[in-house]
Write an enzyme that holds these catalytic residues in place. Structure first.
Site, short mmCIF file in Angstrom:
data_model
loop_
_atom_site.label_atom_id
_atom_site.label_comp_id
_atom_site.label_asym_id
_atom_site.label_seq_id
_atom_site.Cartn_x
_atom_site.Cartn_y
_atom_site.Cartn_z
N ILE A 25 16.76 60.66 -50.75
CA ILE A 25 17.58 59.46 -50.59
C ILE A 25 17.34 58.55 -51.80
O ILE A 25 16.19 58.37 -52.22
CB ILE A 25 17.23 58.71 -49.28
N GLY A 70 7.77 47.59 -44.52
CA GLY A 70 8.27 48.06 -45.82
C GLY A 70 9.73 47.71 -46.03
O GLY A 70 10.48 48.48 -46.62
N ALA A 113 0.45 65.89 -45.28
CA ALA A 113 -0.45 65.66 -44.14
C ALA A 113 -0.08 64.37 -43.41
O ALA A 113 -0.04 64.32 -42.18
CB ALA A 113 -1.90 65.60 -44.62
N ALA A 114 0.23 63.33 -44.19
CA ALA A 114 0.60 62.05 -43.57
C ALA A 114 1.89 62.19 -42.77
O ALA A 114 2.00 61.70 -41.64
CB ALA A 114 0.76 60.97 -44.64
N LYS A 115 2.88 62.87 -43.36
CA LYS A 115 4.19 62.94 -42.71
C LYS A 115 4.21 63.93 -41.54
O LYS A 115 4.98 63.75 -40.59
CB LYS A 115 5.27 63.26 -43.74
N SER A 150 9.22 62.77 -43.23
CA SER A 150 9.89 63.17 -44.46
C SER A 150 10.23 64.64 -44.36
O SER A 150 9.57 65.39 -43.64
CB SER A 150 8.94 62.97 -45.64
N TYR A 159 0.68 63.62 -48.88
CA TYR A 159 1.92 63.12 -48.27
C TYR A 159 2.36 64.06 -47.14
O TYR A 159 2.80 63.60 -46.07
CB TYR A 159 2.98 63.05 -49.37
N ASN A 194 8.40 52.07 -41.27
CA ASN A 194 9.06 52.66 -42.45
C ASN A 194 8.16 52.73 -43.68
O ASN A 194 8.33 53.62 -44.51
CB ASN A 194 10.31 51.82 -42.76
N1 NAD Z 1 13.49 57.96 -50.43
C1 NAD Z 1 13.34 59.17 -49.99
O1 NAD Z 1 13.98 60.09 -50.51
C2 NAD Z 1 12.41 59.47 -48.84
C3 NAD Z 1 12.34 60.80 -48.42
C4 NAD Z 1 11.52 61.12 -47.36
C5 NAD Z 1 10.78 60.13 -46.73
N2 NAD Z 1 10.85 58.84 -47.16
C6 NAD Z 1 10.04 57.86 -46.44
O2 NAD Z 1 10.84 56.76 -46.07
C7 NAD Z 1 10.09 55.56 -46.11
C8 NAD Z 1 10.75 54.57 -47.05
O3 NAD Z 1 10.84 55.16 -48.34
P1 NAD Z 1 11.53 54.44 -49.59
O4 NAD Z 1 12.09 55.51 -50.42
O5 NAD Z 1 12.38 53.32 -49.13
O6 NAD Z 1 10.22 53.87 -50.33
P2 NAD Z 1 10.08 52.66 -51.35
O7 NAD Z 1 8.84 52.93 -52.14
O8 NAD Z 1 11.35 52.43 -52.08
O9 NAD Z 1 9.81 51.41 -50.38
C9 NAD Z 1 8.66 51.35 -49.57
C10 NAD Z 1 8.33 49.90 -49.26
O10 NAD Z 1 7.11 49.91 -48.48
C11 NAD Z 1 6.29 48.86 -48.95
N3 NAD Z 1 4.88 49.12 -48.66
C12 NAD Z 1 4.07 50.04 -49.27
N4 NAD Z 1 2.82 49.94 -48.80
C13 NAD Z 1 2.83 48.96 -47.86
C14 NAD Z 1 1.83 48.39 -47.04
N5 NAD Z 1 0.55 48.80 -47.09
N6 NAD Z 1 2.17 47.37 -46.21
C15 NAD Z 1 3.46 46.92 -46.18
N7 NAD Z 1 4.44 47.42 -46.94
C16 NAD Z 1 4.14 48.42 -47.78
C17 NAD Z 1 6.57 48.81 -50.45
O11 NAD Z 1 6.18 47.57 -51.02
C18 NAD Z 1 8.07 49.06 -50.49
O12 NAD Z 1 8.80 47.85 -50.43
C19 NAD Z 1 8.69 55.97 -46.53
O13 NAD Z 1 7.88 56.16 -45.40
C20 NAD Z 1 8.92 57.27 -47.27
O14 NAD Z 1 7.77 58.08 -47.28
C21 NAD Z 1 11.64 58.50 -48.21
#
Ligand code: NAD
Length: 254
Positions: free
Chosen positions: A190, A18, A159-161, A145, A157, A93
């Site tokens: 974030i 990701g 459950a996954a996290k 998360s 979400y 990620n």
């Molecule tokens: N941004 C936040 O506030 C936040 C908070 C808690 C947890 N998270 C976690 O952090 C991680 C990153 O979050 P983010 O905010 O950067 O998300 P985002 O949606 O901005 O980016 C996620 C990236 O993952 C890629 N992706 C999705 N499905 C995919 C797959 N099957 N194979 C390959 N790539 C895939 C997407 O194309 C995207 O580029 C995630 O796991 C999210 O759940 C984010």
């Protein structure tokens, strides 16, 4: 913000899923700036190519991979190991949200959220661990998360996290005697495209609950990841690090 970047990742091969946007992009850029050769995967080929072009140093690569497909995940990781001779770090990620109250979550939206965050982390870790074991060194960092403790309108979400936390702790026990650590980061709010996709009122309400009263930046996560995946974090395994401005501490009467 300026960092005193080191070369602590010189000669290391770092994998990030990701990596085309958001937290993944910030981590790819940070690992590259610290000397790693970064191989990252994403569904979004155009954004991946842009990130690749932005990186410091040589030897980086982007591949379009759907990590929910176990064969695709393994082919990517085995390919990197065959070309580079090693995998030092895997950052799980990639994640998605499909928020709804439980009565409105389709089985497709349940499966999709678990498939990316939880099963995707499993597929990539299983493939990478085989290579890390051989060299008796590895760092696996997975993305939970703040929601893992529970959050309204997100049972899929959550459950996954929470699953990522359990996966990390269980795998930490298996990796320990092979020199492989397993940790998780639980980000709070974030500023990424994922957060931007949340609706306005919910966003404002959540920011008001952050003790620091502001959101975090992707670089805040990248800084924590760069430490947890480094050689110097060698005695840390099975932890979940909250990087969240204090929101994970719990409720406040103020
Ligand atoms: N941004 C936040 O506030 C936040 C908070 C808690 C947890 N998270 C976690 O952090 C991680 C990153 O979050 P983010 O905010 O950067 O998300 P985002 O949606 O901005 O980016 C996620 C990236 O993952 C890629 N992706 C999705 N499905 C995919 C797959 N099957 N194979 C390959 N790539 C895939 C997407 O194309 C995207 O580029 C995630 O796991 C999210 O759940 C984010």
């Amino acid at each position: 913000m300026s960092y005193g970047f080191t070369d602590r990742y010189a000669d290391q091969i770092v994998l990030v899923t990701g990596g085309a946007q958001g937290l993944g992009r910030a981590m790819v850029q940070r690992f590259a700036a610290e000397g790693a050769r970064v191989h990252f995967a994403d569904l979004n080929a155009a954004a991946g190519a842009e990130v690749l072009a932005s990186l410091d140093g040589d030897g980086h690569a982007f591949d379009q991979v759907d990590i929910t497909d176990p064969t695709a995940a393994r082919t990517w990781i085995d390919g990197v190991a065959a070309d580079q001779g090693r995998i030092d770090v895997l950052v799980n990620n990639a994640g998605i949200i499909r928020d709804n109250r439980i009565e409105n979550i389709s089985s497709e939206d349940w499966d999709a959220v678990l498939a990316v965050s939880l099963s995707g982390s499993f597929h990539c870790t299983q493939a990478a661990f085989a290579h890390m074991r051989e060299r008796r060194y590895g760092r696996v960092l997975s993305f939970s998360s703040m929601s893992w403790r529970g959050n309204f309108g997100q049972v899929n979400y959550v459950a996954a996290k929470a699953g990522v936390v359990g996966f990390t702790r269980g795998f930490a026990l298996e990796g320990a005697k092979h020199g492989v650590t397993a940790n998780a980061i639980a980000p709070g709010l974030i500023e990424t495209p994922m957060l931007a996709s949340m609706n306005g009122p919910a966003h404002e309400k959540l920011v008001g609950k952050v003790p620091m009263r502001h959101t975090g930046q992707p670089e805040d996560i990248a800084a924590a990841a760069a430490f947890l995946c480094s050689p110097e974090a060698r005695y840390i395994t099975g932890v979940v690090l909250d990087v969240d401005g204090g929101i994970g501490i719990g409720s406040s009467i103020r």
